[in-house]
Design a protein around this motif. Sequence first.
Motif, short mmCIF file in Angstrom:
data_model
loop_
_atom_site.label_atom_id
_atom_site.label_comp_id
_atom_site.label_asym_id
_atom_site.label_seq_id
_atom_site.Cartn_x
_atom_site.Cartn_y
_atom_site.Cartn_z
N LEU A 223 -23.41 48.08 29.08
CA LEU A 223 -22.81 48.03 27.75
C LEU A 223 -22.29 49.38 27.28
N SER A 224 -22.42 50.40 28.11
CA SER A 224 -21.87 51.72 27.74
C SER A 224 -20.34 51.67 27.84
N THR A 225 -19.68 52.48 27.05
CA THR A 225 -18.22 52.42 26.97
C THR A 225 -17.62 53.82 27.08
N GLY A 226 -16.27 53.86 27.10
CA GLY A 226 -15.56 55.14 27.09
C GLY A 226 -15.92 56.01 28.28
N ASN A 227 -16.17 57.29 28.00
CA ASN A 227 -16.52 58.22 29.07
C ASN A 227 -17.89 57.96 29.67
N SER A 228 -18.67 57.11 29.00
CA SER A 228 -20.00 56.77 29.51
C SER A 228 -20.03 55.44 30.25
N LEU A 229 -18.87 54.81 30.44
CA LEU A 229 -18.83 53.51 31.11
C LEU A 229 -19.52 53.59 32.47
N GLY A 230 -20.49 52.73 32.68
CA GLY A 230 -21.18 52.70 33.96
C GLY A 230 -22.21 53.81 34.14
N ARG A 231 -22.69 54.40 33.03
CA ARG A 231 -23.73 55.43 33.21
C ARG A 231 -24.92 54.80 33.91
N SER A 232 -25.57 55.59 34.74
CA SER A 232 -26.50 55.00 35.70
C SER A 232 -27.71 55.90 35.92
N VAL A 233 -28.73 55.27 36.50
CA VAL A 233 -29.85 56.01 37.06
C VAL A 233 -29.94 55.61 38.53
N LEU A 234 -29.71 56.57 39.41
CA LEU A 234 -29.81 56.30 40.84
C LEU A 234 -31.25 56.47 41.28
N MET A 235 -31.72 55.51 42.07
CA MET A 235 -33.11 55.49 42.53
C MET A 235 -33.09 55.40 44.05
N ARG A 236 -33.49 56.48 44.70
CA ARG A 236 -33.49 56.53 46.17
C ARG A 236 -34.91 56.70 46.66
N GLY A 237 -35.14 56.36 47.91
CA GLY A 237 -36.50 56.50 48.40
C GLY A 237 -36.64 56.46 49.91
N GLU A 238 -37.81 56.95 50.34
CA GLU A 238 -38.25 56.90 51.73
C GLU A 238 -39.73 56.53 51.72
N HIS A 239 -40.20 55.94 52.82
CA HIS A 239 -41.64 55.71 52.93
C HIS A 239 -42.34 57.06 53.00
N ALA A 240 -43.30 57.25 52.11
CA ALA A 240 -44.01 58.54 52.04
C ALA A 240 -44.92 58.72 53.24
N LEU A 241 -44.95 59.94 53.76
CA LEU A 241 -45.87 60.30 54.83
C LEU A 241 -47.22 60.68 54.24
N LYS A 242 -48.26 60.63 55.04
CA LYS A 242 -49.61 60.95 54.54
C LYS A 242 -49.67 62.34 53.93
N GLU A 243 -49.01 63.32 54.60
CA GLU A 243 -49.09 64.70 54.09
C GLU A 243 -48.31 64.90 52.80
#
Length: 451
Positions: A223-243
């Motif tokens: 629902l963001s508009t204008g210069n904020s159209l499509g504002r996002s939070v990118l969420m990336r990940g990997e399986h964490a190692l024990k250490e």
Amino acid sequence: MVKPVKKKMAGWGKYPIESCLVYRPESTQDLKKILSSQKEKQIAYGLGRSYGDTALNEDEGISLFNKFDHMLSFDEESGILTCEAGVSLEEIINIFLPRGYFLPVTPGTKYVTVGGAIANDVHGKNHHLDGCFSEYVLEFDLLLASGETISCSRVENTDAFWATIGGIGLTGFITRAAIQLIRVETSYIKATYEKAENLDVAFEKFVENDANFKYSVAWIDCLSTGNSLGRSVLMRGEHALKEELPAKVKEPFKPSKGSVLKMPINAPSFALNPFSISAFNALYYASFKNETKIVDSSSFFHPLDAIDDWNKLYGKKGFIQYQAVFPKSNDPKSGIRKLLERLTEEKCSSFLAVLKSSGPANEGLLSFPMEGYTLALDIPIKDGSLFPFLRELDEIVLSYGGRVYLAKDATIDPETFKKMYPKWEEFKKVKKELDPDGLFSSSMSRRIGLT
């Protein structure tokens, strides 16, 4: 003989609601008896997480697979699991994650059966690198309309294999499958969160960094508009190692969370409106900061599973989940921008708007993903005006050479389907060989002209 009960049924979006003849088979013999009676058309029904009418069958038969929930064998050395088709992804995680194995692909909910994952060829946050669930399906048994069971794989009954992958249950009943699990050191994810002020920045970050992360997804404020159209939070990940685990984490394998909250009633229709969702989206966006941290796998892969019956948030009339893929070869950012612009113009409220990159298409005749980007939206049904608007969205998707996901769909027509899925004639040819009398059929398959 297994006798049906007439019952009102719906998918997860609670639209449409249809009267179906519901069977509860407990064995393969029961399934064969249902098929041999040939009183009604038949479709399999797993845990009901397809959104529309994929697993519905108005005035016809539905066979529930909740009794087909047995693990059959597991090879600790290879990580190959053989199980019945009604086993859920949740059960696999609960049993095998503490032993150091995880699903190679998981969709946004773990309440999906193995048979449903194959029939809808589900994908997850790692499609750009690892493909669909079917990439890790080694073989499956398919019970045909004739009562014969055939084994299907990439080397045996290959036509049936690729027609059943993503084939929305129309080739037969999947009864057993062998799938490949992957090894992990912990049940945690090393997650990186990064805010993007608009769609252009989000796409730049996808292009720059996607290959560096196994899992990648973005929440979008639609629902963001204008210069904020499509504002996002990118969420990336990997399986964490024990250490990589913090000192306070004493055990590398944390038990998978079930539902911790419950939506007791349908939300009133006035609760979801452009103002309330816009406020929620603003707070949600502000709640994130650019950081990397260790999180448990449940909250990373299946955040909505923490709320039991979360579909009630959208009210008694239900909602449409609209998921479309835009091919990389045809300016996908422009297509997604057009979709977002129309949503904001129409003030179409959606808390959940998810952007993912996807890798190359596989050989599944009706499989959804193709190389490009997918956008998924939850849109509440307020009144009938939504449906002409969805047709307009379909035309935008078609103009970019894209398609909508059948597991989520409740509205496309035969002409649209045939344009979006050009291998439909090849699918019908294989189906005719496997099911000459057209016993396997659903409300969706009739709506889109496939049966």
